[in-house]
Design an enzyme around this catalytic site. Structure first.
Site, PDB file in Angstrom:
ATOM      1  N   SER A 174      -3.420 -40.578  22.139  1.00  0.00           N
ATOM      2  CA  SER A 174      -3.512 -42.067  22.229  1.00  0.00           C
ATOM      3  C   SER A 174      -4.946 -42.921  22.545  1.00  0.00           C
ATOM      4  CB  SER A 174      -2.693 -42.574  23.519  1.00  0.00           C
ATOM      5  OG  SER A 174      -1.157 -42.610  23.191  1.00  0.00           O
ATOM      6  N   SER A 191      -1.103 -44.836  21.478  1.00  0.00           N
ATOM      7  CA  SER A 191      -0.790 -45.909  22.072  1.00  0.00           C
ATOM      8  C   SER A 191      -1.707 -46.966  22.330  1.00  0.00           C
ATOM      9  CB  SER A 191       0.119 -45.450  23.329  1.00  0.00           C
ATOM     10  OG  SER A 191      -0.785 -44.992  24.194  1.00  0.00           O
ATOM     11  N   LYS A 199      -6.572 -51.171  29.244  1.00  0.00           N
ATOM     12  CA  LYS A 199      -5.424 -50.878  28.694  1.00  0.00           C
ATOM     13  C   LYS A 199      -4.326 -51.242  29.663  1.00  0.00           C
ATOM     14  CE  LYS A 199      -2.570 -47.230  26.468  1.00  0.00           C
ATOM     15  NZ  LYS A 199      -2.675 -45.711  26.277  1.00  0.00           N
TER      16      LYS A 199
END
Lengths: 95, 485
Positions: free
Chosen positions: B175, B151, B76
């Site tokens: 997330s 997210s 990420k």
């Protein structure tokens, strides 16, 4: 509670985020929607409850007072917008 | 190969059936082919990836071995990766090449993992749909008109489309778990403090926690083994004995007590989600587990409490982006304050600004006690509910998300509606508990449904055991979108 335009402008100033007057108006509406939602917390009885500031109760660790990091100034300043002679450049603050 | 487990990939590498370079190339080719549509990756650097793969092959040639040596993973874009762009999904950091590695990245490097690239995400991890990314939304591989969740949306989409065998994510309010649910994969948020936050760009420091996202619980356990551990550079990292998170995977589930929170099974959950979750619970009973109803009476306050605490911490954390040491600086400005205000106005997107403003307000003079302190007291009540619940159950089960993946634009106009998509995940972060999502069927539009499991503090191994046994008995986690193959 409901924020007026003046309060929105004051918060934005505190947060150092420039808002145009049209943005401020739209922001006011959205923030009021969110604060309306948050408002339900006010009716909860929390007398005698200790605030929980962290997920796990830990105390700050202490370490020996000695240098542990290498000098990497050049690498760190390579990503800065404006540097000179190892210094970060900003607009003049003292006349 | 693209459907192989980490264990199988590791065995293939060990048996010289494939090299790390060949394996990385296979996934790089898939990324090149599919990413223009999915937008899951924001940075790919083939040369750098292949260099790392050569290094892994060389280590293996020298006789080294290890469960992740030569395995390609992606991170990420919230994790600082030395020499790679690290954007956090923001214009603010669009040109930021990190001068150092996050601890998580460093640990994977030591294990011989090959970095495939950096994954798209909601800006500064603030969002539940990936629509707040400066680099455009990620598409859900199951239906390109729907969001992947957020997210960690790029992370989730990359696994679903088989562009990477496993990836990292972070979870502040759901997330990892919500996108895992919406894209049909397995993702785990560990107990707060288990994985180092060093070099993970901070959103809400008392809630942020990194974790693995992969195709199965077993893969997540292997990943967590590499990610977890004490780190002197993170002040809230916990000093605990090293754990093998795979150790309980094979335990039978007979007698496992699964708590079902009455508050999570009431109104607000879509029927298709309820049907899939009910079927999963029936499967668990077949495997010998028992379900018990529990109460989490304050859980309804989680979302509003979170939207005081997380923005408060975010407003403080994001004050570091001032256009001086790194990040975006406006081209035209007057004095110093003007430079700050214009740089931040240009560098941050709308949702990030909103949260900074909420946080600034609840921390400001005259409102601190009424909002911030009150929210922290309610956080204690929420955590106490879990202490009581875990006296009568071993894990808690619920849906991970109240609905399957929604369509682009469906919730983006109303922040509160978007915030409510994390209704089942947020209390876990407030309490600091481990939680995961695993695929448990399909709902409307053929979209995946995720079952959330919540473990007790440091109960990752037991939770992974429950997930793994379910995955041995079912095949939901092996399903993939039609055009992924």
């Amino acid at each position: 509670m409901s924020l007026n335009l003046e309060e929105v402008t004051r918060i934005a100033r505190l947060a150092r985020i420039e808002l145009s007057s049209t943005e401020a108006d739209a922001t006011r509406e959205q923030l009021n929607g969110i604060f309306g939602f948050i408002e339900q917390l006010q009716s909860v009885d929390t007398k005698g409850i200790a605030p929980m500031s962290h997920a796990v109760d830990v105390v700050q660790r202490l370490r020996e007072d000695k240098v542990s990091e290498a000098d990497r100034r050049a690498a760190f300043q390579a990503v800065a917008p404006d540097v000179e002679a190892g210094l970060y450049l900003v607009p003049k603050v003292v006349e | 190969m693209i459907n192989a487990s980490l264990k199988q990939l590791s065995a293939a590498l060990g048996a010289k059936q494939i090299s790390a370079v060949e394996l990385a190339s296979l996934f790089l080719d898939r990324i090149e082919q599919r990413n223009p549509v999915l937008n899951a990756f924001v940075t790919v650097d083939r040369a750098r990836t292949l260099e790392m793969a050569k290094g892994a092959d060389a280590r293996r040639a020298k006789g080294e071995s290890g469960p992740l040596l030569g395995i390609p993973l992606a991170h990420k874009d919230i994790f600082c990766t030395e020499g790679w762009l690290t954007t956090c999904g923001s214009k603010m950091l669009a040109n930021f090449v990190s001068p150092y590695d996050a601890t998580v990245v460093e640990k994977f490097k030591q294990a011989g993992v090959v970095t495939l690239g950096k994954l798209n995400m909601d800006e500064f991890a603030m969002g539940s749909s990936n629509e707040t990314s400066h680099f455009g939304p990620v598409k859900n591989p199951w239906d390109l008109n729907r969001v992947p969740g957020g997210s960690s949306g790029g992370s989730a989409a990359s696994i679903a489309a088989r562009l990477a065998p496993a990836v990292t994510g972070t979870d502040t309010g759901g997330s990892i778990r919500q996108p895992a649910s919406l894209c049909g994969l397995t993702g785990l948020k560990p107990t707060y403090g288990v994985v180092s936050r060093y070099g993970m760009i901070a959103f809400a420091s008392s809630l942020d926690q990194a974790g693995p996202m992969a195709k199965s619980a077993e893969d997540c356990a292997l990943m967590l083994n590499a990610m977890a551990g004490f780190d002197v550079r993170d002040s809230t990292s916990l000093q605990r004995p090293t754990e093998d998170y795979t150790r309980d995977l094979d335990l039978p589930l007979k007698g496992l007590r699964i708590g079902l929170p009455r508050e999570f099974f009431g109104a607000g959950m879509d029927d298709d989600v309820r049907a899939a979750v009910d079927a999963a619970l029936a499967e668990y009973r077949k495997l010998g587990a028992v379900t018990v109803e529990i109460d989490l009476p304050n859980s309804g306050l989680s979302v509003p409490a979170y939207y005081v605490i997380a923005p408060a911490e975010a407003s403080s954390n994001l004050s570091r982006f001032d256009g001086v040491r790194y990040g975006h600086r406006a081209a035209d400005y007057g004095d110093l304050n003007d430079m700050y205000s214009k740089s931040r106005a240009e560098g941050f997107g709308a949702e990030v600004k909103r949260r900074i403003l909420i946080g600034t307000y609840v921390l400001s003079h005259g409102y601190y006690d009424a909002y911030y302190l009150q929210a922290q007291k309610i956080r204690r009540l929420i955590a106490n509910d879990f202490v009581e619940a875990f006296k009568v159950c071993d894990v808690i089960a619920s849906p991970a998300s109240p609905s399957v993946a929604f369509r682009f634009g469906e919730k983006s106009a109303d922040p509160v509606q978007m915030y409510l998509s994390d209704i089942y995940t947020i209390s876990t972060n407030l309490a600091g508990l481990p939680g995961m999502s695993l695929p448990c069927g399909f709902g409307n539009g053929g979209m995946p449904v995720g079952l959330q499991l919540i473990g007790s503090w440091f109960g990752e191994a037991r939770m992974l055991n429950a997930a793994h046994q379910y995955q041995l008995a079912t095949d939901w986690h092996t399903r993939m979108p039609p055009d992924a193959g």
